[in-house]
Design an enzyme around this catalytic site. Sequence first.
Site, PDB file in Angstrom:
ATOM      1  N   GLU A  15       0.854  -1.191   0.000  1.00 53.76           N
ATOM      2  CA  GLU A  15       0.000   0.000   0.000  1.00 53.76           C
ATOM      3  C   GLU A  15       0.890   1.241   0.000  1.00 53.76           C
ATOM      4  O   GLU A  15       1.818   1.316   0.802  1.00 53.76           O
ATOM      5  CB  GLU A  15      -0.914   0.025   1.232  1.00 53.76           C
ATOM      6  CG  GLU A  15      -1.964  -1.077   1.231  1.00 53.76           C
ATOM      7  CD  GLU A  15      -2.886  -1.010   2.449  1.00 53.76           C
ATOM      8  OE1 GLU A  15      -2.706  -0.111   3.297  1.00 53.76           O
ATOM      9  OE2 GLU A  15      -3.781  -1.859   2.552  1.00 53.76           O
ATOM     10  N   HIS A  40      -7.920   1.686   1.857  1.00 53.25           N
ATOM     11  CA  HIS A  40      -7.853   1.298   3.279  1.00 53.25           C
ATOM     12  C   HIS A  40      -8.731   2.222   4.136  1.00 53.25           C
ATOM     13  O   HIS A  40      -8.275   2.771   5.145  1.00 53.25           O
ATOM     14  CB  HIS A  40      -6.402   1.332   3.774  1.00 53.25           C
ATOM     15  CG  HIS A  40      -6.154   0.393   4.918  1.00 53.25           C
ATOM     16  ND1 HIS A  40      -5.024  -0.363   5.045  1.00 53.25           N
ATOM     17  CD2 HIS A  40      -6.910   0.088   6.024  1.00 53.25           C
ATOM     18  CE1 HIS A  40      -5.062  -1.080   6.154  1.00 53.25           C
ATOM     19  NE2 HIS A  40      -6.210  -0.830   6.757  1.00 53.25           N
TER      20      HIS A  40
END
Length: 311
Positions: free
Chosen positions: A266, A285
């Site tokens: 990420e 997220h």
Amino acid sequence: MSLQKIVITEFMDQTAVDALRSDFDVVYDPGLVDDAARLHQAVADADAVIVRNRTQVRGELLAACRKARVIGRLGVGLDNIDVAACEARGMAVIPATGANALAVAEYVIGTAMLLLRGVYLSSAAVAAGQWPRAALSSGRETAGTCLGLVGFGGIGRLAAGLAQALGMRVVAHDPMVAADHPAWRQYGVTPLAFDALLACADVVSLHVPLTPGTASMLSAARIAQMKPGAIVINTSRGGIVDEAAVAAALKEGRLGGAAFDVFEPEPLTAPNAWQGCPNTILTPHVAGVTAESNVRVSTLIAAAVARTLKD
């Protein structure tokens, strides 16, 4: 006597920050997570550090926390914190257990409904004058489908209740919950082995922490066992799923859709396997982050960290 110092490295509800400032010297700078030098300097004399998921409390950063007695986690996953090393140094690690569970459960059910029906991603085409009515007339109703929960903790149980209210049948796999545990009967959920769940579920939603035992648990081989047209939803951690295998199954039409809120790594970098995937929802997220959950998470952690420092 100087006040004890709390460093907050990522975003937090302002009211909770202000509440801490009444009793502590608070450094609140959401940009610290992206500036290692300033971050290490800030935590050097901190009595407590409050983080979200991006701050990696391990290695050099953990070594820099020379005074800290407590790490507050604005969320529940602890894979960004070396918990054992913290505890060995006498540092308490406090997650916001349960505070964002409803936000995640709603994300799961909301994306499941979107992906089963398959019509809600057509706005650009319709605005451009296209009329794909025939192509979008075979979407599925939510009622009567089967939701398979991989993990049956707090979030899974909330998701089960929401799903059943919509007429879904719910099954779950969780080796940490005994087959005779009263939660199965209380929530009306059938416990199944993992492979059996994959074979029967129309929607598979993952709710397990990232550990050596769960890493890559939804592998290419297991994705091949899923029902044709099944939906997969991941709000846990990216490392739990073979993302390339999910993307390939979507492009080949073996899976019917996917909603992923977490990835490895990420953020994603281009090019990546997800580009060009049909009926896919990708979010950064944020499944557990809403206006309401941010207040709950921040309030819980502020109170717990303050209580620890005052003990």
